[in-house]
Motif scaffolding. Structure first.
Motif, PDB file in Angstrom:
ATOM      1  N   LYS A   1      -2.901   0.825   4.292  1.00  0.00           N
ATOM      2  CA  LYS A   1      -1.752   0.103   4.824  1.00  0.00           C
ATOM      3  C   LYS A   1      -0.511   0.349   3.972  1.00  0.00           C
ATOM      4  N   ASP A   2       0.615   0.548   4.630  1.00  0.00           N
ATOM      5  CA  ASP A   2       1.886   0.762   3.952  1.00  0.00           C
ATOM      6  C   ASP A   2       2.427  -0.591   3.495  1.00  0.00           C
ATOM      7  N   VAL A   3       1.799  -1.125   2.441  1.00  0.00           N
ATOM      8  CA  VAL A   3       2.033  -2.513   2.049  1.00  0.00           C
ATOM      9  C   VAL A   3       3.474  -2.766   1.621  1.00  0.00           C
ATOM     10  N   TYR A   4       4.156  -1.792   1.019  1.00  0.00           N
ATOM     11  CA  TYR A   4       5.542  -1.973   0.587  1.00  0.00           C
ATOM     12  C   TYR A   4       6.557  -1.295   1.496  1.00  0.00           C
ATOM     13  N   GLY A   5       6.091  -0.663   2.565  1.00  0.00           N
ATOM     14  CA  GLY A   5       7.008  -0.002   3.484  1.00  0.00           C
ATOM     15  C   GLY A   5       7.606   1.287   2.951  1.00  0.00           C
TER      16      GLY A   5
END
Length: 717
Positions: free
Chosen positions: A629-633
């Protein structure tokens, strides 16, 4: 004896008389010659006599006559013994003084015999002026067929280089490189491509295989370049494309500061001089240019998976059939483990890259965990249940999106140092992957140890991306509360409850200037646990133990204020200590025996590099491409930049505000327990960095070479 001296004096007087007579006769002869030459008959005779014509010799000037006179004096001083001889014979040639042809030809015939340079001095300028270009031609190694192109290159590089190269260091490298080879072309010989040119062109055209865009490195059309002008222009265009490829392959298409203010990796720009020398002299120019791409194993594995995603890989496409939902239920206190069987499970195992028990039809714990990870990477709810939505995602992956994610991960590998580890420690290093919430210790290319971690919350508490060196470990650390927590959380809480810090076991100190410092003494309940791992950095983050162990069981573990909590700190400490000090034989038990109430610093003789990374796509030990998942964008930001900023200089540095370690004065509410009762430092005392890591605050990194500063973007931690 006196008589000898008298005779010697008399002889000297005779010599002086003879010399004076010689000078008088010479002057009289010259006057007579001038008078004779004024006669019309003599002028006619003189015109009829052929005289040698000096080649382009300018008329004599006053300086020429002065030099001749000086030379004559020098001759007389160097050879004084011969002067009397000349004086004795001087009257004899009086009759031939009127023959100017002999006077003119005498120096020319005597010049080769004389040891002095007096007669040759007037001829030297004529020799240098007539064949001025001869030395250049003699020193040039440019083949005749390439000389017209070399001449054009010299003209272009002399005045128009900026048309092809907008970076100063590249222009300087071009001038030096081509100047040293007399501006001979390196990519063509006699109008045909060299082997080096073919290798460079092949690499540029294959840039997509390394996640780069081939259109960023245009290849000139040498086939249509039939004139020296066109060949020279194509020569420099190919060199410019080669520079761009080498620079971006090594450092990235975008500078990391374009993405966020909480990224800090060491700069490693390419040297254009080195690129020219390396590529043009290599046996295989394509391989030499390819060497500027990251050498890391994980990068190369992503490159192979990128080819597969683009349809260039091997292997059949696996489709999972529709069917009932599959769920694994672990054993509980009152119920046994529930494992269902299904004929689709072998295909599911192959799809998810589970090579072990490939033919097993049971939907067991390992398979459920693999499904859960797939769901997390696909930004689905990570349940571990194979339902219709999950089957559809497995069968119709968003391939274009996956390619984009792989591309930006390959880009981030370009930011990292080429050597992740310390050579003195067997290339040992620590690498932490934020989206995977894992930490690994590597040595000699192999994984030595791994553990789970908790990282920072998305937003202002995101864990920064950086490369630093771990210098020491602190056992029984004091928790110096970061200013962001002090002023954003604890001081507002004191307004509601003046005793909250005291009940939490925290100590508040206020200095005479009103600044506040909050800390927690060492102990079992300390927020940092029993061990802190220190790698001083401007973001004030570190790795540490924690008394809250329950968060390590969660799939997503972004809960901290930016620091990284380690699940098994005693094991981690012993692994690092044995790498840094192998003769000390540290064990987890020995580390735990140090637990107490006093801080103990264990310093490393050689610091261990720590690399904090953001890998949302990577290849696991089983060879399976994993997504997280791209947790911090970060992925979304980078994809947007690459797709929507064409023509913008993405390599430029974006300036961000630096973290501040100062603490403003604060008015505390009544009833707050102050440990030092206002008797602290007269000023604000040591700043937070000094309290945390010791020493002074870190100096800002130097301006990177070849990067240009861009607009301001504010980042507040």
């Amino acid at each position: 004896m006196r008589d000898c001296l008298n005779h010697r004096a008399g002889f000297d007087r005779v010599l002086m008389t003879v010399a004076a007579t010689f000078l008088t006769v010479s002057a009289s002869s010259a006057l007579a010659q001038d008078q004779a030459r004024s006669s019309a008959a003599e002028l006619a005779i003189e015109a009829a006599i052929p005289r040698p014509e000096p080649a382009n010799v300018p008329p004599p000037t006053a300086s020429d006559i002065k030099l001749d006179t000086t030379a004559t004096v020098q001759d007389s001083t160097k050879e004084p013994a011969k002067e009397p001889v000349k004086a004795d014979v001087a009257p004899a040639p009086d009759k031939v003084e009127t023959k100017p042809s002999e006077v003119a030809t005498t120096p020319a015939t005597e010049a080769p015999k004389s040891e002095t340079a007096t007669p040759a001095a007037p001829a030297a300028p004529a020799t240098a002026a007539a064949p001025a270009a001869e030395p250049v031609k003699a020193a040039s190694n440019v083949p005749a067929a390439d000389q017209p192109v070399a001449d054009k290159l010299k003209d272009i590089i002399g005045v128009k280089t900026s048309r092809h190269f907008d970076r100063k260091n590249e222009r300087a490298a071009i001038e030096k490189f081509y100047g040293a080879r007399d501006f001979a072309p390196v990519w063509t010989q006699g109008g045909s491509l060299t082997a080096a040119a073919k290798g460079v062109i092949a690499r540029l055209k294959d840039a997509a295989s390394d996640g780069l865009n081939p259109t960023d490195y245009p290849v000139p059309d040498f086939a249509s370049a039939t004139t020296p002008d066109a060949l020279a222009d194509a020569e420099l265009k190919l060199t410019a494309s080669m520079f761009d490829y080498a620079r971006q392959a090594q450092s990235g298409r975008m500078h990391w500061s374009q993405v966020s203010g909480d990224i800090l990796y060491p700069e490693h720009p390419v040297d254009p001089n080195e690129v020219l020398a390396k590529v043009t002299t290599a046996t295989d120019a394509s391989t030499a240019l390819d060497s500027y791409n990251p050498p890391h194993k994980l990068y190369k594995e992503l490159k192979a998976k990128l080819a597969e995603l683009r349809g260039q890989g091997n292997g059949p496409v696996i489709e999972i059939a529709d069917g009932p939902a599959l769920k694994y239920t672990p054993a509980g206190k009152k119920q046994p483990e529930i494992v269902v069987e299904d004929a689709r499970v072998p295909q599911l195992r192959a799809k998810l890259g589970l090579a072990e028990n490939a033919g097993d039809t049971r939907y067991d714990a390992a398979l459920a965990d693999a499904v859960r990870k797939f769901q997390s990477g696909a930004e689905m709810k990570a349940t571990g249940i194979l339902d219709d939505k999950t089957v559809k995602a497995l069968n119709t992956p968003k391939r274009d999106k996956q390619i984009d994610v792989v591309l930006v991960n390959m880009e981030r590998w370009r930011w990292l140092p080429r050597d992740l580890g310390a050579p003195a420690l067997g290339d040992a290093y620590v690498i932490l992957n934020i989206p995977d919430y894992t930490l690994k210790v590597m040595q000699r290319g192999q994984q030595v140890w791994t553990t789970r971690v908790v990282t920072g919350k998305p937003g202002t508490h995101a864990t920064p991306l950086l490369t630093e060196t771990m210098k020491y470990i602190t056992v029984n650390p004091t928790w110096n509360v970061p200013p962001s927590i002090v002023y954003n959380e604890y001081l507002p809480a004191l307004q509601q409850d003046p005793t909250v810090l005291q009940r939490m076991g925290l100590k508040l100190e206020q200095n005479r200037d009103g600044s506040v410092h909050i800390s927690q003494p060492p102990g079992e309940a300390n927020a940092l646990g029993r061990i802190r791992f220190n790698f001083p950095n401007k973001f004030l983050v570190y790795q540490h133990d924690t008394p809250d162990k329950n968060l390590f069981a969660r799939e997503d573990r972004a809960f901290s204020h930016g620091c990284m909590r380690v699940q098994n700190p005693d094991q981690y400490a012993s692994v690092l200590l044995n790498i840094a000090m192998p003769n000390e034989k540290y064990t987890p038990e020995r580390v735990r025996s140090m637990y107490g109430k006093s801080e103990i610093d264990l310093k490393f003789p050689t610091p261990v590099p720590v690399n904090i990374t953001y890998q949302t796509a990577f290849v696991d030990d089983a060879g399976k491409l994993q997504f997280r998942k791209d947790v911090y964008g970060r992925d979304a930001t980078m994809i947007n930049i690459l797709k929507n900023n064409r023509g913008k200089d993405l390599e430029a540095v974006v300036a961000h505000s630096q973290p501040s370690y100062s603490r403003p004065a604060t008015t505390l509410p009544s009833g707050v327990a102050v440990a030092n009762n206002g008797g602290g430092f007269g000023s604000s005392g040591p700043n937070f960095f000094e309290r945390l890591f010791g020493g002074g605050a870190p100096t800002p990194p130097p301006a990177p070479v070849g990067r240009r500063s861009q607009q301001q973007r504010v980042f507040t931690r």
